[in-house]
Design an enzyme around this catalytic site. Structure first.
Site, PDB file in Angstrom:
ATOM      1  N   SER A 139       0.861  -1.194   0.000  1.00  0.00           N
ATOM      2  CA  SER A 139       0.000   0.000   0.000  1.00  0.00           C
ATOM      3  C   SER A 139       0.890   1.234   0.000  1.00  0.00           C
ATOM      4  CB  SER A 139      -0.859  -0.017   1.273  1.00  0.00           C
ATOM      5  OG  SER A 139      -1.478   1.236   1.489  1.00  0.00           O
ATOM      6  N   TYR A 152      -2.203  -1.275  10.452  1.00  0.00           N
ATOM      7  CA  TYR A 152      -2.147  -1.380   8.989  1.00  0.00           C
ATOM      8  C   TYR A 152      -0.823  -0.827   8.465  1.00  0.00           C
ATOM      9  CZ  TYR A 152      -3.965  -1.051   4.162  1.00  0.00           C
ATOM     10  OH  TYR A 152      -4.170  -1.202   2.804  1.00  0.00           O
TER      11      TYR A 152
END
Ligand code: NAD
Length: 257
Positions: A139, A152
């Site tokens: 990401s 995350y």
């Protein structure tokens, strides 16, 4: 370009980016193994439909990526793994002080540790065949942080570190390992955040998307699952033989800032 004769396993692929990646790999001729932690008729139907449309073998294999033994069992059950796409991922947004420890553990397990287990299980076969592709879907949050996404961001940074290490351990062996770092892609994971953001900011859908979600993405456009899938297919091509142990951003300019 054809990937005929290659088998691709895509974790977390009954929706969103994973399904989009499976679609593009099947379009390029690869046999595909879809996965998630559920075992519903519709999961198997997704695979059957994909296989039929692209004339490839497509299967769905249930395995929970929060469990190391199931990660390894997925690779074993597939039989062959030429292309491994570690895509399964979840999100939770909350300040560190109140972030539930069990959520932290779950995110680290699914978004990062699962890739350690699948890579470990897939490498011996790749080495024996002298060809392999590992693509980790990290990401922009593997390269940059945002508040309230501690687990995350930690997991995705860790996944980028694992990518580099696996790339080094396999360099020169016909195997590459890279991470794709998408910015915002409009998938169920992101779609689910829109109503809450509309309420919090008292904005309509379009304004939330433009001003809140895509605030850090200079293109002000979502990346698409087809674009992420196309990047995976390119990484599987001979043009990318020397691309390894690195990250490829598909983020509309986010991480240039
Ligand atoms: P999604 O919710 O549509 O897909 C997540 C997939 O992971 C689903 O198929 C789900 O079933 C699966 N999954 C969840 N828990 C699992 C488990 N325990 N075992 C097996 N599978 C499990 O979301 P998405 O946006 O398509 O996300 C896919 C990946 O892309 C994630 O790793 C996410 O972090 C990453 N990503 C997404 C975006 C975005 O904007 N959508 C941006 C950057 C990175």
């Amino acid at each position: 370009m054809t990937l005929a004769g290659k088998t691709a396993i895509i974790t977390g692929s009954n929706s969103g980016i994973g399904l989009g990646v499976a679609e593009e790999l099947a379009r390029a001729g690869a046999d595909v193994v879809l996965n998630s932690f559920t075992d519903r008729a519709e999961d198997h139907a997704l695979a059957a439909d994909l296989g039929k449309r692209h004339g490839v073998k497509a299967r769905y294999i249930k395995a929970d990526m929060s469990r190391g033994d199931e990660c390894r069992a997925l690779i074993a059950a597939a039989g062959t793994c030429d292309i491994l796409v570690n895509n399964a991922g979840i999100q939770h947004v909350e300040p560190i002080e109140t972030f539930p420890p069990e959520k932290w553990d779950q995110i680290i397990a699914i978004n990062m540790t699962s890739a350690f287990h699948t890579i470990a299980a897939a490498l011996p076969g790749m080495r024996a065949r002298k060809w392999g592709r590992v693509v980790n879907i990290a990401s922009a949050h593997g390269l940059r942080a945002s508040p309230f996404k501690s687990a995350y961001v930690a997991a995705k940074h860790g996944l980028v570190g694992l990518t580099k290490t696996a790339g080094l351990e396999t360099a020169g062996q016909g195997i590459t390992c890279n991470a794709i770092c998408p910015g915002y892609v409009l998938t169920p994971l992101v779609e689910a955040q829109i109503p809450d953001q509309m309420k919090v900011h008292n904005m309509d859908r379009e304004t939330v998307i433009r001003e809140v979600m895509l605030d850090r993405q200079p293109s002000r456009q979502f990346a698409t699952v087809e674009q992420i899938g196309g990047t995976v297919v390119w990484l599987c091509s001979a043009s990318a033989d020397q691309v390894t142990a690195t990250t490829i951003s598909v983020d509309g300019g986010w991480t240039a800032q």
